[in-house]
Scaffold this motif. Structure first.
Motif, PDB file in Angstrom:
ATOM      1  N   UNK A 226       1.817 -12.955 -13.340  1.00 21.51           N
ATOM      2  CA  UNK A 226       2.482 -11.847 -14.013  1.00 21.51           C
ATOM      3  C   UNK A 226       2.117 -10.386 -13.948  1.00 21.51           C
ATOM      4  N   UNK A 227       0.850 -10.192 -13.556  1.00 21.89           N
ATOM      5  CA  UNK A 227       0.405  -8.774 -13.272  1.00 21.89           C
ATOM      6  C   UNK A 227       1.043  -8.206 -12.147  1.00 21.89           C
ATOM      7  N   UNK A 228       1.865  -8.855 -11.239  1.00 27.63           N
ATOM      8  CA  UNK A 228       2.754  -8.038 -10.488  1.00 27.63           C
ATOM      9  C   UNK A 228       4.251  -8.085 -10.722  1.00 27.63           C
ATOM     10  N   UNK A 229       4.552  -8.226 -11.997  1.00 30.83           N
ATOM     11  CA  UNK A 229       5.967  -8.288 -12.338  1.00 30.83           C
ATOM     12  C   UNK A 229       6.372  -6.852 -12.107  1.00 30.83           C
ATOM     13  N   UNK A 230       7.512  -6.744 -11.144  1.00 37.18           N
ATOM     14  CA  UNK A 230       8.334  -5.600 -10.923  1.00 37.18           C
ATOM     15  C   UNK A 230       7.411  -4.523  -9.782  1.00 37.18           C
ATOM     16  N   UNK A 231       6.272  -5.008  -9.476  1.00 37.73           N
ATOM     17  CA  UNK A 231       5.419  -4.055  -8.832  1.00 37.73           C
ATOM     18  C   UNK A 231       6.018  -4.371  -7.299  1.00 37.73           C
ATOM     19  N   UNK A 232       5.699  -3.417  -6.361  1.00 38.05           N
ATOM     20  CA  UNK A 232       6.497  -3.490  -5.107  1.00 38.05           C
ATOM     21  C   UNK A 232       5.066  -3.384  -4.059  1.00 38.05           C
ATOM     22  N   UNK A 233       5.161  -4.125  -2.916  1.00 33.81           N
ATOM     23  CA  UNK A 233       4.432  -4.421  -1.976  1.00 33.81           C
ATOM     24  C   UNK A 233       5.108  -3.928  -0.645  1.00 33.81           C
ATOM     25  N   UNK A 234       4.365  -3.538   0.523  1.00 31.83           N
ATOM     26  CA  UNK A 234       4.909  -2.813   1.558  1.00 31.83           C
ATOM     27  C   UNK A 234       4.345  -3.789   2.787  1.00 31.83           C
ATOM     28  N   UNK A 235       5.088  -4.207   3.806  1.00 40.10           N
ATOM     29  CA  UNK A 235       4.528  -4.644   5.054  1.00 40.10           C
ATOM     30  C   UNK A 235       4.248  -3.788   6.009  1.00 40.10           C
ATOM     31  N   UNK A 236       2.897  -3.789   6.334  1.00 44.66           N
ATOM     32  CA  UNK A 236       2.021  -2.900   7.393  1.00 44.66           C
ATOM     33  C   UNK A 236       2.533  -3.143   8.439  1.00 44.66           C
ATOM     34  N   UNK A 237       3.218  -4.314   8.855  1.00 39.84           N
ATOM     35  CA  UNK A 237       3.415  -4.612  10.172  1.00 39.84           C
ATOM     36  C   UNK A 237       4.795  -3.778  10.510  1.00 39.84           C
ATOM     37  N   UNK A 238       5.367  -3.474   9.564  1.00 40.43           N
ATOM     38  CA  UNK A 238       6.707  -2.696   9.796  1.00 40.43           C
ATOM     39  C   UNK A 238       6.455  -1.146   9.977  1.00 40.43           C
ATOM     40  N   UNK A 239       5.233  -0.682  10.044  1.00 43.30           N
ATOM     41  CA  UNK A 239       5.001   0.721  10.446  1.00 43.30           C
ATOM     42  C   UNK A 239       4.673   1.405   9.183  1.00 43.30           C
ATOM     43  N   UNK A 240       4.546   0.788   7.878  1.00 41.02           N
ATOM     44  CA  UNK A 240       4.100   1.398   6.566  1.00 41.02           C
ATOM     45  C   UNK A 240       2.670   1.583   6.662  1.00 41.02           C
ATOM     46  N   UNK A 241       2.246   2.614   6.410  1.00 36.40           N
ATOM     47  CA  UNK A 241       0.694   2.985   6.479  1.00 36.40           C
ATOM     48  C   UNK A 241       0.215   3.015   4.773  1.00 36.40           C
ATOM     49  N   UNK A 242      -0.676   1.903   4.355  1.00 31.36           N
ATOM     50  CA  UNK A 242      -1.328   2.074   3.106  1.00 31.36           C
ATOM     51  C   UNK A 242      -2.697   2.589   3.313  1.00 31.36           C
ATOM     52  N   UNK A 243      -2.909   3.621   2.311  1.00 33.60           N
ATOM     53  CA  UNK A 243      -4.295   4.152   2.540  1.00 33.60           C
ATOM     54  C   UNK A 243      -4.857   4.105   1.154  1.00 33.60           C
ATOM     55  N   UNK A 244      -5.931   3.629   0.910  1.00 36.25           N
ATOM     56  CA  UNK A 244      -6.695   3.737  -0.306  1.00 36.25           C
ATOM     57  C   UNK A 244      -7.789   4.944  -0.162  1.00 36.25           C
ATOM     58  N   UNK A 245      -7.633   6.067  -0.898  1.00 40.77           N
ATOM     59  CA  UNK A 245      -8.560   7.188  -0.611  1.00 40.77           C
ATOM     60  C   UNK A 245      -9.800   6.950  -1.517  1.00 40.77           C
ATOM     61  N   UNK A 246      -9.925   5.866  -2.042  1.00 38.00           N
ATOM     62  CA  UNK A 246     -11.271   5.733  -2.934  1.00 38.00           C
ATOM     63  C   UNK A 246     -12.583   5.045  -1.996  1.00 38.00           C
ATOM     64  N   UNK A 247     -11.890   4.494  -0.688  1.00 37.14           N
ATOM     65  CA  UNK A 247     -12.767   3.746  -0.086  1.00 37.14           C
ATOM     66  C   UNK A 247     -12.881   4.468   1.179  1.00 37.14           C
TER      67      UNK A 247
END
Length: 99
Positions: A78-99
Motif C-alpha cells: 500500500x505504501x507505493x499506491x499511485x507512486x511512479x517508478x522508472x526503468x533505468x535500462x530505458x535511459x532514465x537516470x536515478x540519482x540519490x544526492x543523499x548518498x
C-alpha cells in the motif's frame, strides 16, 4: 533529494521516495505530468498487484513503457499506491544526492 532525468531533463524530483525491490517509487506530485503518456501494458506482481505502464517523453525522446505505477496495490504494498517508478535500462537516470 532524489531525481529522475531523461536526456538531460528532470522528470521527477522528491525529498523522499519509497525504495522497494531496487526501485525508487516517486510520489505522484513529484513527477512532471507532461512526461508520462498512458500505455496499454499491464503486468501482475504476485504480491504488489497490477502495474500500469507509461511511456516517457522528454527532451524530444521517448522511452516506451519506461515508467510504472500501482494505482490499487495489494495491502502488502500500500505504501507505493499511485507512486511512479522508472526503468533505468530505458535511459532514465536515478540519482540519490543523499548518498
Amino acid at each position: 533529494m532524489i531525481t529522475a532525468t531523461f536526456h538531460g531533463q528532470v522528470i521527477a524530483r522528491a525529498e523522499q521516495t519509497v525504495f522497494l525491490e531496487g526501485n525508487h517509487y516517486f510520489p505522484p506530485n513529484s513527477v512532471e505530468p507532461a512526461v508520462l503518456a498512458k500505455s496499454w501494458l499491464r503486468t501482475l506482481c504476485f504480491w504488489k498487484g497490477i502495474a500500469r505502464y507509461h511511456h516517457v517523453h522528454a527532451g524530444g525522446f521517448r522511452a516506451s513503457n519506461a515508467a510504472w505505477s500501482y494505482p490499487l496495490p495489494s495491502p502488502l504494498a500500500w505504501t507505493i499506491k499511485g507512486h511512479v517508478a522508472f526503468d533505468p535500462a530505458s535511459g532514465i537516470v536515478i540519482r540519490d544526492e543523499k548518498h
